[in-house]
Design a protein around this motif. Sequence first.
Motif: not given
Length: 433
Positions: A138, A31, A140, A33
Amino acid sequence: MTEIITDTQSLRQLVDELKAEPFVTVDTEFMREKTYWPKLCLVQLAGASRAAAVDPLAEGIDLAPLGELLADTSVLKVFHAARQDVEIFLLLFGAVPTPMFDTQVAAMVCGFGESVGYETLVNKLARASIDKSSRFTDWSRRPLTEKQATYALADVTHLRTVYEKLARLLEDSGREEWLDEEMATLNAAETYETKPDVAWERIRTRSLDRRFLGLVRELGAWRERQAQSRNVPRTFITKDETLLEMASSQPKTVDDLRRVRGLPKWATEGAGGEEVLSCIARALAEPKGDLPDREPPRDLPRGLGPLIELLKVLLKMKSEEHGVARTLIASQDDLEMLAIDGPTAPIAALKGWRHEVFGEDALRLLSGDVALGARGRSIAVLSLSGEEAVLQSTRRKQRKRKLRKDDDTTDAGDGPADGTDDAGTISADIAAD
């Protein structure tokens, strides 16, 4: 069920098994972003008979065995579009995985197109399809779903077949050395360095004023350092437009900073504001000789446009003939420099395999020794007769004298209006008319 490694002992066992393999396919999910540095969420590994996903977010897991595998020179690490994966491993372990093979680069060398995607290669070489519906989930969040795990492992299981077929194509075509040249950049640790002092080079501005550029450099470095230390994207600190505005207005006081639109409050007061003002003062006091410089946009000499278009035709022809991506051979800038500087152009297209594939004929085209012409439904490089070559040389010299005399204010040319000679071929000399 897919296998997910969540403890150090299981990771050690997996790595010991994979170390016996000649090659291992590797991929990551991460990730980025909302962070400056990528957050590693999953590492996928596959050998001949076993594929597993390693969960770096699992409590207590030590990734040291993974670092050992990536550093093991007896095992080839195979990636697709490796740059971001390698950046992550360099940050984690302090070294680039070695040795390494990138199937995207290999595919370009083998003629599969520009920056070919993994899904395309899987379709063409592995005769399989990939469910991409989990691509933007997602990664995570825990626990991972079975669908996520299946998607992730597909990125390394099909990659084995893709690698094996590309390796065979490279061997059959004798292009292993071509790939080695292209992999040199990915294998260099400096490729992944993030240097605040050069961050300004990404900021687009029309100004060539060196003092202004010095301010942009200092402010760009400040933003990069802030983004790194806070681990947020640089645009979360401030946008390019705000940096350019400060470089233009040159605020001297905290009150001046508060008037800058888009600057966060912490950067307009206290220690944050003082740091920004110090950057600006430092740039304003910098000796002129130390200020950065940018080359102005290059204006091509009159008459050179058609010649560059002719080189593009040759490049496309050679790309298709040899089955290698055009951008891997030469860029638009390369063609412009080649048209202007000829054999002294400082470009990769005049070295190594690129010279053999394209550069040699490009120089012959520029010198008027060969022409491009239609042969059936294709384009061919045609040798000019001795008499024609002399004629083209004479025309070229006459044009150069005329261009110098007119000081580039009038068009030069004495060839046929449509740019072709009597034999129906297009030569570099005639096309420049």
